[in-house]
Structures are given as structure tokens and as C-alpha cells.
Design an enzyme around this catalytic site. Structure first.
Site, short mmCIF file in Angstrom:
data_model
loop_
_atom_site.label_atom_id
_atom_site.label_comp_id
_atom_site.label_asym_id
_atom_site.label_seq_id
_atom_site.Cartn_x
_atom_site.Cartn_y
_atom_site.Cartn_z
N LYS A 236 41.23 36.87 37.14
CA LYS A 236 40.07 36.24 36.53
C LYS A 236 40.28 36.12 35.03
CE LYS A 236 36.58 38.33 39.65
NZ LYS A 236 35.96 37.12 40.23
N ARG A 310 35.69 39.54 51.35
CA ARG A 310 35.67 39.25 52.79
C ARG A 310 36.79 39.96 53.52
NH1 ARG A 310 36.12 33.01 51.40
NH2 ARG A 310 35.00 33.90 49.64
#
Length: 460
Positions: A236, A310
Site C-alpha cells: 500500500k 478473504r
């Protein structure tokens, strides 16, 4: 902390506090009080309040929207009125219980790292018949989630989440076990291990398993516990990491809901599963293009290491379904796409059961604890295809429907016929609102507790 703001002792002196509407707030006021209100430009609007002069300490007024009493009706008054005790006037026990929660939550402060702690605030005197104990339990659950999300990762890593779960289990007579580090591979949780293995000694990945209660329907809560998310090798930018201490917000939510369930002695067999990891960067970090095994036996190609939530959730959901729960709930700070679609206030909510959704919808509306239903749109499932594995962890849909495809990914690991709801929450208040200071927050925890009882036909 929460009990410091509420009392049922009506014998002590307290200033009367009246809820008013914009169209009739002047009723019963003296000329001097009306003049004072005009001077300070009070007009009875929602989220405004005033302390009027008078004998015995005066009279406090708090405006409510269209006369509707909600949990946040006294939230502004709770931080604006002068410090002291206030006695609710002309309000029944049920409405008093509603506004008391907002009064309490409005005075929450995260002061762990402050040298000078904020002083005590305002106390609300509740009328006879108000269930102050329930208000306190709800507030304690919400404040637990807020505290956990607000705590920096240095003090809220995977091991710290384990400590919180173990303390809850001990407090309420439950049990808590944890699978840590390389043992995750031995116990067949390969995706959890892969995501968290780069974090290093003392911050190893783990699966936390809290259990409580031996009677009633089986309820399993699964919470995303990514204690910090660098994005992994798909790193990021700096701005994208500023709030990543909150990426364990799903874990905070299920621990808060667990506290509420246990403190209210809700008659269920509760299980809480938290895959707790840090998505770190190191030589052994998992890579884009890797193919990961999962507990369910589905192979997953890593299309992006920043879609790690996830991956850890899928192993936990697979374990949850092995126990055949009567209700499966997961909370996760899963996608930015949910925030683009719905903003910070509305959790994107996916339910595979219409009766379950109806119960959630009723509870969210009644309790002013909002959610917004999103579709498990089956045609988008094909965008999770991979050329080299059973599926990918990201969609090839060009960035469209990111929250939906994330939910569809999770649905692959939920056994058909299991009533399941997935809540993609923000867990953060970016700008302060009445009752909700800037920082970590619990979303839909109260609604899910009520909806759970409704769906499972539980008393109380």
C-alpha cells in the site's frame, strides 16, 4: 466506565432534562427562560441543547428530530451541557433506556495514551423501571470494539487479540484455545499461515477459538483479525496504511458481540473464530501468483496480496461450517469498494437467507444501528476464475463490484444450507457525530444480537 454516566438513584439533586420538538419547545417555559433561549439562539432543533436558568438549577432542553426518540437523541447534550447530574423529565422507561445508551456512548474517550485523563462527565438519572443493566452491557460491548480498534498495532497484534479473547472466556466461564505459527499447517489452516507467516517472532499468525454455552442453537461468529495490513508485497502507499491498525475491526466486532451475548446470558452455544495475522513484508511473505491451499481443499491463486482478509477468513469459515452452526455471522473490514458504494456509516450486508435478512432489517431499523443489504449476485462469481487454480482471490472484472465479489469469494467456503450473513464494515468514524467520537466504532453489533434472537426464536 459506562456505569459512571448512569444512575437509578432519584434521591440526589439533578437538573430536569426535557426532550423537545422544534414546533413546541417553548411549552411551559417562563418569560425569562424564553428570553434566555432566544439569546443563545436555541430553537429546539435536533442535536442541539440548552440549559435554561431557574430555581433549583434550571431546566435543560434537548431537541429531537420530529419528536422521534432514538439512541442518539441525547448524544449532543451528553457532551455539551455543563457537567453534573440530569434527571429525565416526562419520558417513559423504554424511551429512557434508548436515550441512555447514546448518552453513555457519547462520553466515550480513548485515553490510554494520554498523560492527563479527561475528567468525569455528565450523569443521567433514569426513571423507575429503566433497565440500566442492559444499557451498561450494550455500552460495554460497543466500547470494547472501540478500544480494540483504536489501539495501535504495537499493542494490538495477534497475541494481544488472543489475550482479549482469553480474558472474555475467563470472565464468562467459557474456554479459549489457539493454534499458533507452524501448528496452523499441521492443523490444516494453510491460508491463515501463508498470510501471516512474514510477521516474525512474537507476532505469529494464529487461529483463536472461543467457546461458551452448552445449550440452545449453535451460533458461530467469525471476525477478520488482520492486525496491520501493509498490503504485503503489493504494498500500500503510505496514506493507505494510516488507518490499517483498524483492519482487525472484524475481530473487534465479534468480540464485542460475544461480550454482549455472554453478558446477557443469551441461550446459545457460542463459538468465536478469529484468524489473527499481520500482513507483513519479509523474505518469506506470500507473493502475487502463488497458489495457496485452503482448509476446504479449494486452491486459490493470489492475484493481489492486499486481498488477504478473504484468505484468512476462508479457512475460518470452512472450520465453522464443519460444526454445522444454526447461524454463521462474519464481520470484516474487507473492501474499500463497500465504502465507495455506501460510505463509512452503512455496513455492506450480505445474507443467504431471507428470514435471516428480515430479522436483521427489523433490528437495524428499530435500534438505529443501520445496515444496507447488498446482493450475492451469482453471475459475478465467474470473475473469480483462475487459469492455474480453482479460483483467484480477486476478480478479473476490471475493479467493478469489489465488495460483491469479495462476498462471493467467502460464499464459496460456506456450506450450502448454512444461514450466513457477511458484514463488510468500516469500523471507523472519520468525522465525529453525535454519540460517535472520531475513531474506532462498532457497527451493527446491537442489531445482530437482536436479529440473532429473532431469527433463532430465542426468548429475552
Amino acid at each position: 466506565m459506562t456505569t459512571a454516566f448512569l444512575t437509578t438513584d432519584t434521591s440526589k439533586p439533578a437538573t430536569p432534562l426535557r426532550l423537545v420538538r422544534a414546533d413546541d419547545w417553548q411549552s411551559g417555559l417562563s418569560k425569562d427562560q424564553l428570553a434566555w433561549a432566544e439569546k443563545v439562539e436555541f430553537e429546539g432543533e435536533a442535536n442541539t441543547c440548552v440549559l435554561l436558568p431557574g430555581e433549583g438549577g434550571g431546566l435543560a432542553l434537548a431537541g429531537v428530530a420530529d419528536g422521534a426518540v432514538t439512541v442518539w437523541s441525547l448524544a449532543t447534550a451528553a457532551i455539551t451541557l455543563p457537567k453534573g447530574a440530569y434527571r429525565l423529565e416526562d419520558l417513559g422507561a423504554a424511551d429512557a433506556q434508548t436515550v441512555a445508551l447514546g448518552w453513555t456512548l457519547a462520553q466515550y474517550r480513548f485515553d490510554r495514551y494520554l498523560t492527563e485523563k479527561p475528567e468525569g462527565g455528565r450523569v443521567l438519572v433514569l426513571p423507575e423501571g429503566t433497565d440500566a443493566a442492559t444499557v451498561a452491557k450494550e455500552a460495554e460491548a460497543v466500547c470494547l470494539a472501540r478500544d480494540l480498534v483504536n489501539t495501535p498495532t504495537e499493542d494490538m497484534g495477534p497475541a494481544h487479540l488472543q489475550d482479549v479473547a482469553e480474558a472474555l472466556a475467563e470472565e464468562f466461564g467459557g474456554t479459549c484455545s489457539t493454534i499458533v505459527g507452524e501448528d496452523l499447517l499441521d492443523e490444516n489452516f494453510p491460508a491463515i499461515h501463508a498470510v501471516g507467516r512474514a510477521a516474525g517472532m512474537g507476532r505469529e499468525p494464529r487461529l483463536i477459538d472461543l467457546q461458551w454455552g452448552d445449550k440452545g442453537p449453535k451460533v458461530t461468529l467469525v471476525g477478520k483479525g488482520v492486525c496491520f495490513d501493509t498490503g504485503g508485497l503489493d504494498l500500500k502507499p503510505a496514506a493507505g496504511m494510516l488507518l490499517m491498525k483498524k483492519d482487525m475491526g472484524g475481530a473487534a466486532h465479534v468480540l464485542a458481540l460475544a461480550r454482549l451475548i455472554m453478558s446477557m446470558d443469551t441461550k446459545v452455544q457460542l463459538r468465536v473464530l478469529i484468524p489473527a495475522v499481520e500482513n507483513a513484508v519479509d523474505g518469506n511473505a506470500f507473493r502475487p501468483g502463488d497458489v495457496l491451499s485452503t482448509r476446504k481443499g479449494i486452491s486459490v491463486e493470489v492475484g493481489n496480496t492486499d486481498a488477504e482478509g478473504r484468505l484468512v477468513l476462508c479457512d475460518a469459515l470452512a472450520l465453522a461450517c464443519e460444526d454445522k452452526p444454526d447461524l454463521l455471522v462474519d464481520f470484516a473490514t474487507l473492501t474499500g469498494a463497500a465504502r465507495v458504494a455506501l460510505g463509512p456509516d452503512l455496513p455492506a450486508t450480505y445474507a443467504n437467507n431471507e428470514t435471516l435478512w428480515a430479522a436483521i432489517d427489523r433490528a437495524a431499523s428499530t435500534l438505529t444501528d443501520p445496515v444496507w443489504r447488498m446482493p450475492l449476485w451469482a453471475p459475478y462469481d465467474e470473475t473469480l476464475r483462475s487459469d492455474v487454480a480453482d479460483m483467484s482471490n480477486i476478480s478479473d472484472g476490471g475493479g467493478f463490484a469489489g465488495s460483491i465479489t469479495a462476498a462471493l469469494y467467502l460464499q464459496r467456503f460456506v456450506e450450502e444450507g448454512t444461514p450466513w450473513v457477511h458484514l463488510d464494515v468500516f469500523a471507523w468514524v472519520p468525522k465525529p457525530k453525535p454519540g460517535r467520537p472520531k475513531g474506532g466504532d462498532a457497527q451493527a453489533v446491537r442489531a445482530m444480537h437482536t436479529a440473532m434472537k429473532d431469527f433463532l426464536s430465542l426468548d429475552g
